[in-house]
Motif scaffolding. Structure first.
Motif, PDB file in Angstrom:
ATOM      1  N   TYR A 342       0.857  -1.276  -0.166  1.00 28.60           N
ATOM      2  CA  TYR A 342      -0.048  -0.071  -0.049  1.00 28.60           C
ATOM      3  C   TYR A 342       0.870   1.440   0.069  1.00 28.60           C
ATOM      4  O   TYR A 342       0.378   2.550  -0.383  1.00 28.60           O
ATOM      5  N   ARG A 343       2.240   1.329   0.378  1.00 27.47           N
ATOM      6  CA  ARG A 343       3.045   2.269   0.461  1.00 27.47           C
ATOM      7  C   ARG A 343       3.922   2.395  -0.976  1.00 27.47           C
ATOM      8  O   ARG A 343       4.784   3.115  -1.044  1.00 27.47           O
ATOM      9  N   LYS A 344       3.345   1.514  -2.039  1.00 30.69           N
ATOM     10  CA  LYS A 344       4.295   1.384  -3.266  1.00 30.69           C
ATOM     11  C   LYS A 344       3.348   1.622  -4.483  1.00 30.69           C
ATOM     12  O   LYS A 344       3.506   1.231  -5.575  1.00 30.69           O
ATOM     13  N   MET A 345       2.187   2.324  -4.572  1.00 29.84           N
ATOM     14  CA  MET A 345       1.396   2.483  -5.544  1.00 29.84           C
ATOM     15  C   MET A 345       1.377   3.604  -6.407  1.00 29.84           C
ATOM     16  O   MET A 345       0.759   3.517  -7.516  1.00 29.84           O
ATOM     17  N   LEU A 346       2.355   4.516  -6.079  1.00 29.99           N
ATOM     18  CA  LEU A 346       2.311   5.697  -6.938  1.00 29.99           C
ATOM     19  C   LEU A 346       3.610   6.272  -6.918  1.00 29.99           C
ATOM     20  O   LEU A 346       3.802   7.428  -6.286  1.00 29.99           O
ATOM     21  N   SER A 347       4.458   5.758  -7.581  1.00 29.17           N
ATOM     22  CA  SER A 347       5.905   6.250  -8.076  1.00 29.17           C
ATOM     23  C   SER A 347       6.231   5.976  -9.330  1.00 29.17           C
ATOM     24  O   SER A 347       5.624   5.153 -10.128  1.00 29.17           O
TER      25      SER A 347
END
Length: 573
Positions: A342-347
């Motif tokens: 959930y911490r890796k969804m927008l990069s």
């Protein structure tokens, strides 16, 4: 859209996947084939096989003793306890197997490109023509989350053109980093052009916001449709995120599925995006926290490579990830641990293109293509050897010098290791001969195993503690077991090089390098590449144990699964 799923094709792809499953599970000593007549038997499955170095099984046609057709889903279910697949993981793994089979069926529906055709094909034609995926993993095309329309739009083997979705994210919630050789605004101008940037700024103004307070971030179209627009709804509603449209360039998905090559302007950067689909043991996200140090890590690797006279002699180079940006969703970061998907969804990150590095007469191909076999059973590696006009041993020596020796040198000189599988290497070919290689995917894949190697503070996260007796597995496993174990039988099968001849070329290349690099003699002795055996590190065992997170990325070495040892082919000569 499902015309590729026919009974006749399904029979072919199931036969191929069961052959691979038997071969790789036997290699990892999960299954143990027993002698049976002139062949072998595992349960009710009978087959012929040839054994190669590194406990490699080259398996022929597989039959069931009850006369029923071979079915990969039945095979996995039948052996799931022996394979160590838990009850909670089994249906997800079966879904990955189903997706892998469907992908294989689609590939057989494409126009027939032979190995000989690919010898002179362009970079992206070769990229989309690959049929196998990772050579070791059985379930290697999972992509759970894609529907059939998504598959047609975004799977690498379709070769479809994609236009990236772009958003603007608030600067106070976005991590931006870049190489010391550029600034972020300059990068965006060179990648998008002034007209597109003006259009994006107008979209921000249209909703009553100030463009100066935002950063532009590319998003995979699937991610925007299925994740960002819903999971980040609160951030969109509060104008922390603003949709600004699509860019004008056409991109092509690469084998790594979330990375795009710019087809409209090939000299522009690759773009790598977060993609919340489950594929080969991981949710394919990108951490905004990791993005902060990505360019600095790349700058350090680049400086090492560019300033090393041995690496320059072998032509080895890297593609830097020169900029990165990641959005911090405070809701999910407050609710989760650091490793949560959930911490890796927008990069996203931007990686240099190899195209500007080419000289006249050179062409590019993914190194994965060396293990490619067309539907007629011909390998591209053998086709390249024949097209080169070189003796097979001379062609192989050129490849080993270009690929293996730089990896060995980075290890012995700096204890710097890469993830050198086929998709992470780009071959530079001239007259069908590999003359040098280009390494990519650095920040998330490299490790420095020595406490003595100097690193800038911002790159310290790549330092890893690994026992001395496991350090050379970066070569033994990743190169010998995952590349050469497959390449040697391909060249043998087409009558070009026997296994003994193959490994003799590898041995001679290494000995010549060591003789010319006496300043590293102490390291050569400490880490003996000619040791009699090495530990068998098992990749499928990782995925079978936990197919949603194969390894703990904060302790990769501690996550490994071993099953005895393999005899080192270099020690047999």
């Amino acid at each position: 859209m499902i015309s590729h799923l026919s009974p006749s094709v399904w029979t072919v792809v199931n036969q191929a996947l069961v052959r691979k499953a038997l071969a790789e599970f036997s290699h990892e000593r999960i299954l143990e084939p027993a002698a049976y007549g002139n062949g072998y038997r595992v349960g009710r499955y009978v087959f012929d096989a040839r054994r190669y170095p590194l406990n490699h099984w080259q398996i022929g046609a597989v039959a069931r003793d009850d006369g029923e057709p071979v079915d990969a889903l039945e095979f996995i279910t039948e052996f799931h306890q022996q394979l160590g697949i838990g009850a909670g993981i089994l249906p997800v793994y079966l879904e990955e197997i189903s997706s892998t089979l469907a992908s294989a069926a689609y590939k057989l529906s494409k126009p027939d490109l032979t190995a000989a055709d690919l010898v002179s094909a362009d970079f992206q034609t070769v990229e989309a023509a690959m049929t196998e995926g990772h050579p070791c993993f059985v379930a290697n095309n999972g992509r759970l989350g894609f529907g059939v329309a998504d598959y047609r739009a975004y799977a690498p083997e379709t070769g479809a053109a994609v236009r990236l979705t772009w958003i603007a994210t608030r600067k106070d919630r976005t991590t931006v980093s870049h190489s010391t050789s550029l600034d972020f605004d300059t990068l965006l101008r060179s990648e998008l052009g002034a007209e597109t940037l003006e259009r994006f700024a107008a979209e921000i103004v249209a909703v009553g916001a100030d463009p100066a307070e935002y950063v532009y971030l590319p998003v995979h179209p699937w991610q925007w449709e299925n994740k960002t627009s819903i999971t980040f709804a609160a951030d969109i509603a509060q104008r922390h995120i603003i949709l600004v449209g699509s860019s004008d360039d056409d991109y092509q998905p690469q084998q790594s599925i979330r990375t795009f090559f710019n087809r409209s302007e090939p000299s522009r950067c690759y773009v790598k995006t977060a993609l919340s689909v489950l594929n080969m043991g991981f949710m394919r996200g990108l951490s905004p926290s990791y993005m902060a140090a990505t360019p600095a890590i790349n700058d350090w690797v680049y400086s090492v490579v560019e300033n090393d006279v041995v690496l320059k002699r072998y032509g080895f180079s890297v593609l830097r990830e020169i900029a990165a940006a990641g959005y911090h969703n405070r809701y999910y970061e407050n609710a989760t641990e650091k490793s949560s998907p959930y911490r890796k969804m927008l990069s996203a990150l931007w990686r240099e293109s190899p195209v500007p590095q080419l000289e006249s007469g050179e062409r590019l191909a993914t190194m994965a293509s060396l293990l490619h076999v067309d539907r007629h059973g011909a390998s591209l590696a053998a086709a390249l050897v024949r097209a080169s006009g070189l003796a097979p041993a001379d062609w192989l020596r050129a490849y080993v010098d270009a690929y293996l020796i730089p990896l060995l040198h980075c290890f012995y000189a700096y204890e710097l290791v890469y993830m050198p599988h086929g998709e992470n290497l780009i071959l530079v070919l001239r007259d069908a001969i590999p003359i040098r290689v280009i390494m990519k995917d650095l920040a998330e894949e490299i490790a420095v195993l020595s406490p003595a190697t100097a690193l800038p503070a911002e790159a310290e996260r790549v330092r890893a503690e690994v026992p001395d007796d496991e350090k050379l597995l970066s070569i033994f496993t990743d190169v010998f077991d995952c590349i050469f174990r497959f390449l040697s039988p391909l060249l043998d099968r087409e009558g070009l090089l026997t296994p003994e001849q193959f490994w003799n070329v590898v041995s001679t290349s290494i000995r010549d390098y060591q003789s010319a690099t006496l300043e590293l003699a102490e390291a050569f002795a400490k880490y003996d590449i000619f040791a009699g055996e090495f530990a068998l590190s098992c990749l499928n065992r990782l995925q079978l144990r936990n197919n949603q997170q194969m390894v703990d990325l904060t302790d990769v070495a501690g996550s490994l699964q071993f099953a005895g040892t393999l005899e080192n082919p270099l020690a047999c000569g």
